[in-house]
Scaffold this motif. Structure first.
Motif, mmCIF file in Angstrom:
data_model
loop_
_atom_site.group_PDB
_atom_site.id
_atom_site.type_symbol
_atom_site.label_atom_id
_atom_site.label_comp_id
_atom_site.label_asym_id
_atom_site.label_seq_id
_atom_site.Cartn_x
_atom_site.Cartn_y
_atom_site.Cartn_z
ATOM 1 N N ALA A 103 0.817 -1.218 0.000
ATOM 2 C CA ALA A 103 0.000 0.000 0.000
ATOM 3 C C ALA A 103 0.852 1.270 0.000
ATOM 4 O O ALA A 103 0.336 2.351 -0.227
ATOM 5 C CB ALA A 103 -0.929 -0.004 1.220
ATOM 6 N N HIS A 104 2.166 1.150 0.258
ATOM 7 C CA HIS A 104 3.019 2.340 0.362
ATOM 8 C C HIS A 104 3.429 2.863 -1.012
ATOM 9 O O HIS A 104 3.928 2.095 -1.849
ATOM 10 C CB HIS A 104 4.298 2.001 1.148
ATOM 11 N N GLN A 105 3.289 4.162 -1.169
ATOM 12 C CA GLN A 105 3.699 4.798 -2.435
ATOM 13 C C GLN A 105 5.166 4.487 -2.755
ATOM 14 O O GLN A 105 5.513 4.182 -3.890
ATOM 15 C CB GLN A 105 3.471 6.307 -2.328
ATOM 16 N N SER A 106 6.030 4.562 -1.744
ATOM 17 C CA SER A 106 7.463 4.377 -1.977
ATOM 18 C C SER A 106 7.760 2.958 -2.460
ATOM 19 O O SER A 106 8.649 2.744 -3.298
ATOM 20 C CB SER A 106 8.255 4.686 -0.712
ATOM 21 N N VAL A 107 7.013 1.996 -1.947
ATOM 22 C CA VAL A 107 7.220 0.598 -2.363
ATOM 23 C C VAL A 107 6.746 0.433 -3.812
ATOM 24 O O VAL A 107 7.439 -0.165 -4.650
ATOM 25 C CB VAL A 107 6.457 -0.372 -1.428
ATOM 26 N N ARG A 108 5.592 1.015 -4.115
ATOM 27 C CA ARG A 108 5.052 0.882 -5.473
ATOM 28 C C ARG A 108 5.966 1.590 -6.475
ATOM 29 O O ARG A 108 6.175 1.104 -7.586
ATOM 30 C CB ARG A 108 3.614 1.426 -5.551
ATOM 31 N N ALA A 109 6.526 2.749 -6.038
ATOM 32 C CA ALA A 109 7.448 3.458 -6.943
ATOM 33 C C ALA A 109 8.678 2.598 -7.198
ATOM 34 O O ALA A 109 9.139 2.479 -8.339
ATOM 35 C CB ALA A 109 7.838 4.795 -6.342
ATOM 36 N N ALA A 110 9.189 1.963 -6.165
ATOM 37 C CA ALA A 110 10.407 1.154 -6.322
ATOM 38 C C ALA A 110 10.158 -0.049 -7.234
ATOM 39 O O ALA A 110 11.062 -0.491 -7.942
ATOM 40 C CB ALA A 110 10.909 0.693 -4.956
ATOM 41 N N LEU A 111 8.940 -0.584 -7.218
ATOM 42 C CA LEU A 111 8.659 -1.770 -8.044
ATOM 43 C C LEU A 111 8.065 -1.418 -9.409
ATOM 44 O O LEU A 111 7.879 -2.305 -10.245
ATOM 45 C CB LEU A 111 7.718 -2.721 -7.287
ATOM 46 N N GLY A 112 7.796 -0.130 -9.647
ATOM 47 C CA GLY A 112 7.207 0.262 -10.938
ATOM 48 C C GLY A 112 8.187 0.126 -12.090
ATOM 49 O O GLY A 112 7.855 -0.441 -13.142
ATOM 50 N N ALA A 113 9.409 0.625 -11.900
ATOM 51 C CA ALA A 113 10.388 0.608 -13.000
ATOM 52 C C ALA A 113 10.712 -0.822 -13.450
ATOM 53 O O ALA A 113 10.714 -1.111 -14.650
ATOM 54 C CB ALA A 113 11.650 1.358 -12.589
ATOM 55 N N PRO A 114 10.956 -1.743 -12.527
ATOM 56 C CA PRO A 114 11.237 -3.105 -12.999
ATOM 57 C C PRO A 114 10.061 -3.749 -13.726
ATOM 58 O O PRO A 114 10.267 -4.570 -14.631
ATOM 59 C CB PRO A 114 11.609 -3.880 -11.737
ATOM 60 N N GLN A 115 8.830 -3.371 -13.353
ATOM 61 C CA GLN A 115 7.681 -3.942 -14.074
ATOM 62 C C GLN A 115 7.681 -3.443 -15.517
ATOM 63 O O GLN A 115 7.529 -4.220 -16.459
ATOM 64 C CB GLN A 115 6.366 -3.566 -13.389
ATOM 65 N N ARG A 116 7.884 -2.135 -15.678
ATOM 66 C CA ARG A 116 7.921 -1.594 -17.050
ATOM 67 C C ARG A 116 9.152 -2.115 -17.783
ATOM 68 O O ARG A 116 9.112 -2.389 -18.983
ATOM 69 C CB ARG A 116 7.908 -0.072 -17.011
ATOM 70 N N GLY A 117 10.245 -2.265 -17.044
ATOM 71 C CA GLY A 117 11.483 -2.751 -17.662
ATOM 72 C C GLY A 117 11.391 -4.187 -18.151
ATOM 73 O O GLY A 117 12.193 -4.620 -18.977
ATOM 74 N N ALA A 118 10.417 -4.930 -17.625
ATOM 75 C CA ALA A 118 10.275 -6.335 -18.028
ATOM 76 C C ALA A 118 9.566 -6.480 -19.376
ATOM 77 O O ALA A 118 9.533 -7.565 -19.945
ATOM 78 C CB ALA A 118 9.505 -7.103 -16.958
ATOM 79 N N ILE A 119 9.008 -5.390 -19.906
ATOM 80 C CA ILE A 119 8.250 -5.464 -21.168
ATOM 81 C C ILE A 119 9.191 -5.733 -22.333
ATOM 82 O O ILE A 119 10.236 -5.092 -22.460
ATOM 83 C CB ILE A 119 7.474 -4.147 -21.394
#
Ligand code: CDP
Length: 252
Positions: free
Chosen positions: A135-151
Motif C-alpha cells: 500500500a506504500h507509495q514508496s514501495v510501489r514506486a520502487a517496483l514500478g520501474a522493474p515492471q515496465r522494464g520487463a516489457i
C-alpha cells in the motif's frame, strides 16, 4: 530491423536498479502489452501464461514482486507499516523470476538474492502481510520501474492490480478479470487445501485493503474489458483475450 528474442536466462526484475532497464533493448515495433488486472484468484495466473504461450509473449505475474518484498520485510524484521524501509529493500534486494525448475506447484522460480523463495512467498504470513506492504507509495514506486522494464517484444502480459491504471496506462489491451469472492475463495481453497471459511475471510480483507488504498487502488481502467470468470472454462477466457488482442493488431 531484427527483433531478436531476448535471452531470459537471467531475468532480474528488481533490485540493483542499474540493471533493471536492460530488457527493453529490442528493435522493431513496440511490444504489445496486455494489462491483465483483477483481484486474487480471479484467474490471471491460469489465463495469463496460457495467452502468453498461444501468442509467444512474455508473461510476468507482478504479484510475485510484492510477495517477495513482503517476505524480505518479514525475514529482516521490518515492520509492514514502514514504507521507506520496505522500499529500500525493494531497491536493493535482487529479485529474479525464471521458468519453473521444479514440479511442486510453483508457477515460476523466484530467487531473492540468489535464494529460491518460490514457495515461501505463498506462505500464509505473506498472504496476510502483502496488502499492507504493497500500500506504500514508496514501495510501489520502487517496483514500478522493474515492471515496465520487463516489457519485451513481440508482446508482454503483465498481471497485477494497477497495470492498466498506473504501470502501463497506454496498453492497447486492458482486461479486468474478476469473479465473485465466493468463487475465488473456492478456487484458492481447492488449490492450497486451506479451510474455505478462512480463505474467504482473508480474501475479503485483502480485496478491501487493495481496493481502498490511497495509492494505485485495485480497480479496472475505464477502458478495460471486463470478463467475469464464474462458470467460464479457462480455455474460453484465453480464446476471448487472444481474439481481443488480435482485433487490436497484436502480433503473434
Ligand atoms: O495470487 P493472488 O491473486 O492471491 O495475489 P497476487 O497477485 O500474488 O498479489 C498479492 C498481493 O500483492 C495483492 O493482494 C496486492 O496487495 C499486491 N499487489 C499489488 O498491490 N499490485 C500488483 N500489481 C500485484 C499485487
Amino acid at each position: 530491423m531484427d527483433p531478436r528474442p531476448v535471452d531470459r536466462t537471467h531475468d532480474r526484475v528488481a533490485g540493483d536498479s542499474s540493471a533493471a532497464h536492460t530488457f527493453t533493448d529490442v528493435a522493431g515495433p513496440p511490444p504489445f502489452v496486455i494489462a491483465l488486472d483483477g483481484p486474487a484468484a480471479s484467474g490471471k495466473s491460469t489465463v495469463g501464461p496460457a495467452v502468453a504461450e498461444r501468442m509467444g509473449y512474455f508473461y510476468l505475474d507482478t504479484g510475485v514482486l510484492y510477495r517477495a518484498i513482503t517476505l524480505a520485510a518479514i525475514s529482516h524484521g521490518v515492520a509492514l507499516d514502514d514504507g521507506e524501509a520496505i522500499a529500500h529493500l525493494a531497491r536493493t534486494v535482487c529479485l529474479e523470476v525464471h521458468p519453473p525448475t521444479r514440479d511442486d506447484g510453483r508457477q515460476v522460480d523466484v530467487l531473492m538474492d540468489g535464494q529460491d523463495v518460490s514457495l515461501e512467498i505463498r506462505q500464509p504470513a505473506v498472504d496476510r502481510g502483502v496488502s499492507a506492504a504493497s500500500a506504500h507509495q514508496s514501495v510501489r514506486a520502487a517496483l514500478g520501474a522493474p515492471q515496465r522494464g520487463a516489457i519485451r517484444a513481440p508482446g508482454t502480459i503483465l498481471a497485477g492490480r494497477d497495470i492498466g491504471t498506473v504501470i502501463v496506462p497506454e496498453a492497447p489491451l486492458k482486461v479486468w478479470l474478476t469473479a465473485s469472492v465466493e468463487e475465488r475463495a473456492r478456487r484458492r481453497s481447492a488449490q492450497t487445501g486451506e479451510d474455505l471459511a478462512a480463505v474467504l475471510g482473508a480474501m475479503r480483507q485483502r480485496d478491501h485493503v487493495d481496493g481502498t488504498r490511497a495509492v494505485a487502488p485495485m480497480k479496472p481502467a475505464v477502458d478495460a474489458v471486463e470478463i467475469v470468470t464464474d462458470g467460464l472454462a479457462p480455455e474460453q477466457i484465453v480464446e476471448e483475450i487472444v481474439a481481443l488482442a488480435r482485433s487490436r493488431g497484436a502480433p503473434g
